[in-house]
Design a protein around this motif. Sequence first.
Motif, PDB file in Angstrom:
ATOM      1  N   SER A 100       0.823  -1.213   0.000  1.00 16.67           N
ATOM      2  CA  SER A 100       0.000   0.000   0.000  1.00 16.67           C
ATOM      3  C   SER A 100       0.856   1.261   0.000  1.00 16.67           C
ATOM      4  O   SER A 100       0.557   2.229  -0.705  1.00 16.67           O
ATOM      5  N   THR A 101       1.946   1.236   0.772  1.00 20.05           N
ATOM      6  CA  THR A 101       2.836   2.401   0.834  1.00 20.05           C
ATOM      7  C   THR A 101       3.548   2.610  -0.491  1.00 20.05           C
ATOM      8  O   THR A 101       3.644   3.736  -1.000  1.00 20.05           O
ATOM      9  N   LEU A 102       4.054   1.514  -1.070  1.00 21.04           N
ATOM     10  CA  LEU A 102       4.743   1.616  -2.355  1.00 21.04           C
ATOM     11  C   LEU A 102       3.786   2.073  -3.448  1.00 21.04           C
ATOM     12  O   LEU A 102       4.150   2.874  -4.313  1.00 21.04           O
ATOM     13  N   ALA A 103       2.560   1.565  -3.414  1.00 25.36           N
ATOM     14  CA  ALA A 103       1.567   1.958  -4.413  1.00 25.36           C
ATOM     15  C   ALA A 103       1.290   3.451  -4.342  1.00 25.36           C
ATOM     16  O   ALA A 103       1.178   4.136  -5.373  1.00 25.36           O
ATOM     17  N   LYS A 104       1.208   3.972  -3.127  1.00 23.55           N
ATOM     18  CA  LYS A 104       0.965   5.400  -2.945  1.00 23.55           C
ATOM     19  C   LYS A 104       2.157   6.221  -3.410  1.00 23.55           C
ATOM     20  O   LYS A 104       2.001   7.223  -4.117  1.00 23.55           O
ATOM     21  N   ASP A 105       3.357   5.797  -3.015  1.00 23.30           N
ATOM     22  CA  ASP A 105       4.570   6.536  -3.376  1.00 23.30           C
ATOM     23  C   ASP A 105       4.815   6.539  -4.884  1.00 23.30           C
ATOM     24  O   ASP A 105       5.270   7.542  -5.448  1.00 23.30           O
ATOM     25  N   LEU A 106       4.523   5.404  -5.526  1.00 25.54           N
ATOM     26  CA  LEU A 106       4.785   5.275  -6.954  1.00 25.54           C
ATOM     27  C   LEU A 106       3.584   5.659  -7.818  1.00 25.54           C
ATOM     28  O   LEU A 106       3.674   5.658  -9.047  1.00 25.54           O
ATOM     29  N   GLU A 107       2.482   5.947  -7.129  1.00 23.26           N
ATOM     30  CA  GLU A 107       1.237   6.308  -7.818  1.00 23.26           C
ATOM     31  C   GLU A 107       0.813   5.190  -8.781  1.00 23.26           C
ATOM     32  O   GLU A 107       0.482   5.423  -9.945  1.00 23.26           O
ATOM     33  N   LEU A 108       0.830   3.983  -8.251  1.00 24.64           N
ATOM     34  CA  LEU A 108       0.437   2.802  -9.013  1.00 24.64           C
ATOM     35  C   LEU A 108      -0.571   1.997  -8.205  1.00 24.64           C
ATOM     36  O   LEU A 108      -0.743   2.220  -7.005  1.00 24.64           O
ATOM     37  N   SER A 109      -1.220   1.059  -8.841  1.00 26.72           N
ATOM     38  CA  SER A 109      -2.156   0.194  -8.129  1.00 26.72           C
ATOM     39  C   SER A 109      -1.380  -0.836  -7.313  1.00 26.72           C
ATOM     40  O   SER A 109      -0.228  -1.162  -7.619  1.00 26.72           O
ATOM     41  N   ARG A 110      -2.033  -1.365  -6.283  1.00 27.52           N
ATOM     42  CA  ARG A 110      -1.387  -2.394  -5.473  1.00 27.52           C
ATOM     43  C   ARG A 110      -1.126  -3.646  -6.297  1.00 27.52           C
ATOM     44  O   ARG A 110      -0.133  -4.354  -6.081  1.00 27.52           O
ATOM     45  N   THR A 111      -1.989  -3.922  -7.258  1.00 28.90           N
ATOM     46  CA  THR A 111      -1.802  -5.087  -8.124  1.00 28.90           C
ATOM     47  C   THR A 111      -0.514  -4.959  -8.931  1.00 28.90           C
ATOM     48  O   THR A 111       0.265  -5.912  -9.045  1.00 28.90           O
ATOM     49  N   THR A 112      -0.260  -3.764  -9.467  1.00 30.00           N
ATOM     50  CA  THR A 112       0.961  -3.533 -10.243  1.00 30.00           C
ATOM     51  C   THR A 112       2.189  -3.672  -9.356  1.00 30.00           C
ATOM     52  O   THR A 112       3.194  -4.293  -9.745  1.00 30.00           O
ATOM     53  N   VAL A 113       2.118  -3.099  -8.157  1.00 25.92           N
ATOM     54  CA  VAL A 113       3.240  -3.201  -7.218  1.00 25.92           C
ATOM     55  C   VAL A 113       3.484  -4.652  -6.835  1.00 25.92           C
ATOM     56  O   VAL A 113       4.630  -5.110  -6.767  1.00 25.92           O
ATOM     57  N   ARG A 114       2.403  -5.403  -6.599  1.00 26.08           N
ATOM     58  CA  ARG A 114       2.539  -6.814  -6.228  1.00 26.08           C
ATOM     59  C   ARG A 114       3.216  -7.602  -7.349  1.00 26.08           C
ATOM     60  O   ARG A 114       4.065  -8.465  -7.095  1.00 26.08           O
ATOM     61  N   MET A 115       2.851  -7.325  -8.584  1.00 22.32           N
ATOM     62  CA  MET A 115       3.463  -8.014  -9.719  1.00 22.32           C
ATOM     63  C   MET A 115       4.943  -7.672  -9.827  1.00 22.32           C
ATOM     64  O   MET A 115       5.777  -8.532 -10.137  1.00 22.32           O
ATOM     65  N   ALA A 116       5.278  -6.409  -9.560  1.00 22.99           N
ATOM     66  CA  ALA A 116       6.680  -5.990  -9.587  1.00 22.99           C
ATOM     67  C   ALA A 116       7.479  -6.693  -8.499  1.00 22.99           C
ATOM     68  O   ALA A 116       8.607  -7.153  -8.727  1.00 22.99           O
ATOM     69  N   LEU A 117       6.893  -6.811  -7.314  1.00 22.05           N
ATOM     70  CA  LEU A 117       7.563  -7.485  -6.207  1.00 22.05           C
ATOM     71  C   LEU A 117       7.743  -8.972  -6.495  1.00 22.05           C
ATOM     72  O   LEU A 117       8.755  -9.571  -6.126  1.00 22.05           O
ATOM     73  N   ASN A 118       6.759  -9.558  -7.167  1.00 21.88           N
ATOM     74  CA  ASN A 118       6.904 -10.962  -7.567  1.00 21.88           C
ATOM     75  C   ASN A 118       8.067 -11.149  -8.533  1.00 21.88           C
ATOM     76  O   ASN A 118       8.777 -12.155  -8.488  1.00 21.88           O
ATOM     77  N   THR A 119       8.262 -10.166  -9.420  1.00 26.35           N
ATOM     78  CA  THR A 119       9.399 -10.212 -10.341  1.00 26.35           C
ATOM     79  C   THR A 119      10.709 -10.181  -9.570  1.00 26.35           C
ATOM     80  O   THR A 119      11.638 -10.958  -9.845  1.00 26.35           O
ATOM     81  N   LEU A 120      10.794  -9.295  -8.586  1.00 30.00           N
ATOM     82  CA  LEU A 120      12.015  -9.183  -7.785  1.00 30.00           C
ATOM     83  C   LEU A 120      12.227 -10.420  -6.921  1.00 30.00           C
ATOM     84  O   LEU A 120      13.364 -10.797  -6.633  1.00 30.00           O
TER      85      LEU A 120
END
Length: 224
Positions: free
Chosen positions: A34-54
């Motif tokens: 939620s914090t990353l989504a807010k900071d990056l101005e992205l959806s939580r789904t997009t952030v979750r997918m990015a974290l899965n990549t990492l």
Amino acid sequence: MKISKQSLEEQAADFLRQQILAGHYVSGDKLTESTLAKDLELSRTTVRMALNTLASEGLVSQKPYAGWSVTTLTDHDIWEIYHLRVALESQAAQMAAETITPEKAVRLRKELDVFKEICQQDGVSITEVTFYDFELHKLIIELSESARLAHMYKSVINQLSIYIRITHFDFDIEDSANTHIGLVEAICAGEPERARKLAIENISTFTEMGHKLKHEHTKQMDED
């Protein structure tokens, strides 16, 4: 309008990867969707997918009820990564020497010159030196012309970069680039076996660590 060829997920993964490798996030740091989504101005789904990549690259991990965090490597993890690096870099050096061309040699020598200039700068940090060290080795990996080897190396080197920042070694920054001269010249001269041996010797920063971890790993296995 400038259109990025990267998806939002890829851009988020690139940004977070850079933040981790640059040390802005360190081992054990919590990463809240939620914090990353807010900071990056992205959806939580997009952030979750990015974290899965990492996570697939070994940079972050997820635990039930605890969320995401920057990966913390154990001694056994480092023992494995160390030996993988030795194996991959020595093989790449040998393959690069076998397929060297005048054009490739120019690229390799130019990369080494950049590395030398960085090491001679006042106040240069171990993080910066490590970055250019890895850039040189990544070029050798590229010159080996093995896509599979390059993919494997990316994962190993990212995890190794995390470890380097949280440990303390007797690291001679000024001489770091110079220790690569023999390796580069062996590759450029088209001497595969000498290049392979020098690649192994070149990981001098981690040689003592490698022996130490091997001893600890063997001791642990005996105790078990």
